[in-house]
Design a protein around this motif. Structure first.
Motif, short mmCIF file in Angstrom:
data_model
loop_
_atom_site.label_atom_id
_atom_site.label_comp_id
_atom_site.label_asym_id
_atom_site.label_seq_id
_atom_site.Cartn_x
_atom_site.Cartn_y
_atom_site.Cartn_z
N PRO A 9 11.34 2.31 2.04
CA PRO A 9 10.12 2.56 2.83
C PRO A 9 9.72 1.29 3.59
O PRO A 9 9.71 0.20 3.04
CB PRO A 9 9.07 2.91 1.76
CG PRO A 9 9.87 3.41 0.60
CD PRO A 9 11.15 2.63 0.61
N GLY A 10 9.43 1.45 4.89
CA GLY A 10 9.01 0.33 5.71
C GLY A 10 10.13 -0.44 6.37
O GLY A 10 9.89 -1.44 7.05
N LEU A 120 8.62 -5.81 3.15
CA LEU A 120 8.31 -4.38 3.14
C LEU A 120 6.88 -4.13 2.67
O LEU A 120 6.17 -3.30 3.24
CB LEU A 120 9.28 -3.64 2.22
CG LEU A 120 10.72 -3.52 2.69
CD1 LEU A 120 11.56 -2.85 1.62
CD2 LEU A 120 10.79 -2.73 3.98
N ARG A 123 4.53 -4.94 5.45
CA ARG A 123 4.59 -3.92 6.49
C ARG A 123 3.79 -2.68 6.11
O ARG A 123 3.02 -2.14 6.90
CB ARG A 123 6.04 -3.51 6.75
CG ARG A 123 6.88 -4.53 7.49
CD ARG A 123 8.27 -3.94 7.74
NE ARG A 123 9.17 -4.90 8.36
CZ ARG A 123 10.40 -4.62 8.75
NH1 ARG A 123 10.88 -3.40 8.57
NH2 ARG A 123 11.16 -5.54 9.30
N LEU A 124 3.98 -2.22 4.87
CA LEU A 124 3.40 -0.94 4.47
C LEU A 124 1.92 -1.03 4.14
O LEU A 124 1.15 -0.13 4.48
CB LEU A 124 4.18 -0.37 3.28
CG LEU A 124 5.62 0.02 3.59
CD1 LEU A 124 6.36 0.41 2.31
CD2 LEU A 124 5.68 1.17 4.58
N THR A 125 1.50 -2.09 3.47
CA THR A 125 0.08 -2.20 3.11
C THR A 125 -0.79 -2.41 4.34
O THR A 125 -1.99 -2.14 4.31
CB THR A 125 -0.17 -3.35 2.12
OG1 THR A 125 0.31 -4.58 2.66
CG2 THR A 125 0.50 -3.07 0.78
N ARG A 127 -0.46 -0.80 7.20
CA ARG A 127 -0.50 0.38 8.06
C ARG A 127 -1.86 1.07 7.97
O ARG A 127 -2.45 1.19 6.90
CB ARG A 127 0.60 1.37 7.69
CG ARG A 127 1.99 0.82 7.90
CD ARG A 127 3.05 1.90 7.95
NE ARG A 127 3.13 2.69 6.73
CZ ARG A 127 4.19 3.45 6.43
NH1 ARG A 127 5.22 3.51 7.26
NH2 ARG A 127 4.21 4.15 5.31
N HIS A 138 -1.03 -1.13 12.78
CA HIS A 138 -0.78 -2.10 11.72
C HIS A 138 -1.75 -3.26 11.92
O HIS A 138 -1.87 -3.77 13.04
CB HIS A 138 0.66 -2.60 11.76
CG HIS A 138 1.07 -3.35 10.53
ND1 HIS A 138 0.67 -4.64 10.28
CD2 HIS A 138 1.81 -2.97 9.45
CE1 HIS A 138 1.16 -5.03 9.11
NE2 HIS A 138 1.85 -4.04 8.59
N ASP A 163 0.19 4.13 0.93
CA ASP A 163 0.33 2.78 1.48
C ASP A 163 -0.42 1.74 0.66
O ASP A 163 -0.52 0.58 1.06
CB ASP A 163 -0.15 2.74 2.94
CG ASP A 163 0.85 3.36 3.90
OD1 ASP A 163 2.03 3.45 3.54
OD2 ASP A 163 0.45 3.75 5.01
N ILE A 168 3.20 1.45 -3.37
CA ILE A 168 4.36 0.98 -2.61
C ILE A 168 5.41 0.35 -3.53
O ILE A 168 6.61 0.63 -3.41
CB ILE A 168 3.92 -0.03 -1.53
CG1 ILE A 168 3.20 0.70 -0.40
CG2 ILE A 168 5.13 -0.80 -0.99
CD1 ILE A 168 2.48 -0.23 0.54
#
Length: 215
Positions: A9-10, A120, A123-125, A127, A138, A163, A168
């Motif tokens: 993911p990400g 990663l 990136r994901l947190t 979003r 982002h 997220d 994650i």
């Protein structure tokens, strides 16, 4: 051109899939998008999928495999397709192989994007999604003009449950345990292309295209 994009993911699979879709004129088949739509609509399948997604787990094969097989039979897949987010497990890969044989389709390549775990998480947190129109942002790499508000419709931005950092990290653990073996699976099938996903987006795209042309 019939492709699979692998990566945690990400890793940027969705972004690269959209670029490849424009380049080759083939559809991106994202099981994540399909499942999120079902969750939003509150269908029985969506309710079942949401419980697994919120927990950072994988959606059961019986929910996913049938969706993908039906999608591959649609007319816009005649020239090819890009599978983004599927398969995620070895049983899914076996089921996909069976479906492709039955449908008379062969994979051209499986592209695996490799990215550092902490990158990663960042990136994901970071979003955010508009609650009204669904546009994505982002907070670091693509922030809105006004913090917390959508540039398009001024809707409120929120962070999806999946997220959250704790979720994650669970998702990444699940990926490493269940999905990363697919790299060896497709390497043995001689269709694997490994790309460093930590590079600039355009560099990653160029390397993918070169690898496909080489094939």
């Amino acid at each position: 051109m019939k492709l699979i994009l692998l990566g945690p993911p990400g890793a940027g699979k969705g972004t690269q899939a959209k670029m490849l879709m424009d380049r080759f004129g083939i559809p991106q088949i994202s099981t994540g998008d399909i499942l999120r739509a079902a969750v939003k609509e509150g269908t029985p399948m969506g309710v079942k999928a949401k419980s697994h997604m919120d927990a950072g787990g994988l959606v059961p094969d019986e929910v996913v495999v049938g969706i993908v097989r039906e999608r591959l039979q649609k007319s816009d897949c005649v020239k090819g397709f890009i599978l983004d987010g599927f398969p995620r497990t070895l049983p899914q890969a076996d089921a996909l192989n069976e479906s492709l044989v039955e449908l008379g389709k062969d994979l051209d390549a499986v592209v695996s994007l490799e990215v550092d775990v902490e990158a990663l998480v960042e990136r994901l947190t970071g979003r955010r999604t508009c609650r009204d129109c669904g546009r994505g942002y982002h907070i670091k790499f693509d922030p809105p003009a006004v913090e917390g508000k959508c540039d398009v419709c001024a809707g409120v931005l929120f962070q999806r449950d999946d997220d959250q950092e704790e979720t994650i990290r669970r998702r990444l653990d699940v990926y490493n345990d269940q999905t990363s073996p697919l790299v060896a699976y497709y390497r043995d099938a001689d269709v694997l292309v490994v790309i460093d996903g930590m590079q600039e987006m355009k560099v990653v795209q160029d390397q993918i295209l070169k690898s496909l042309q080489a094939d």
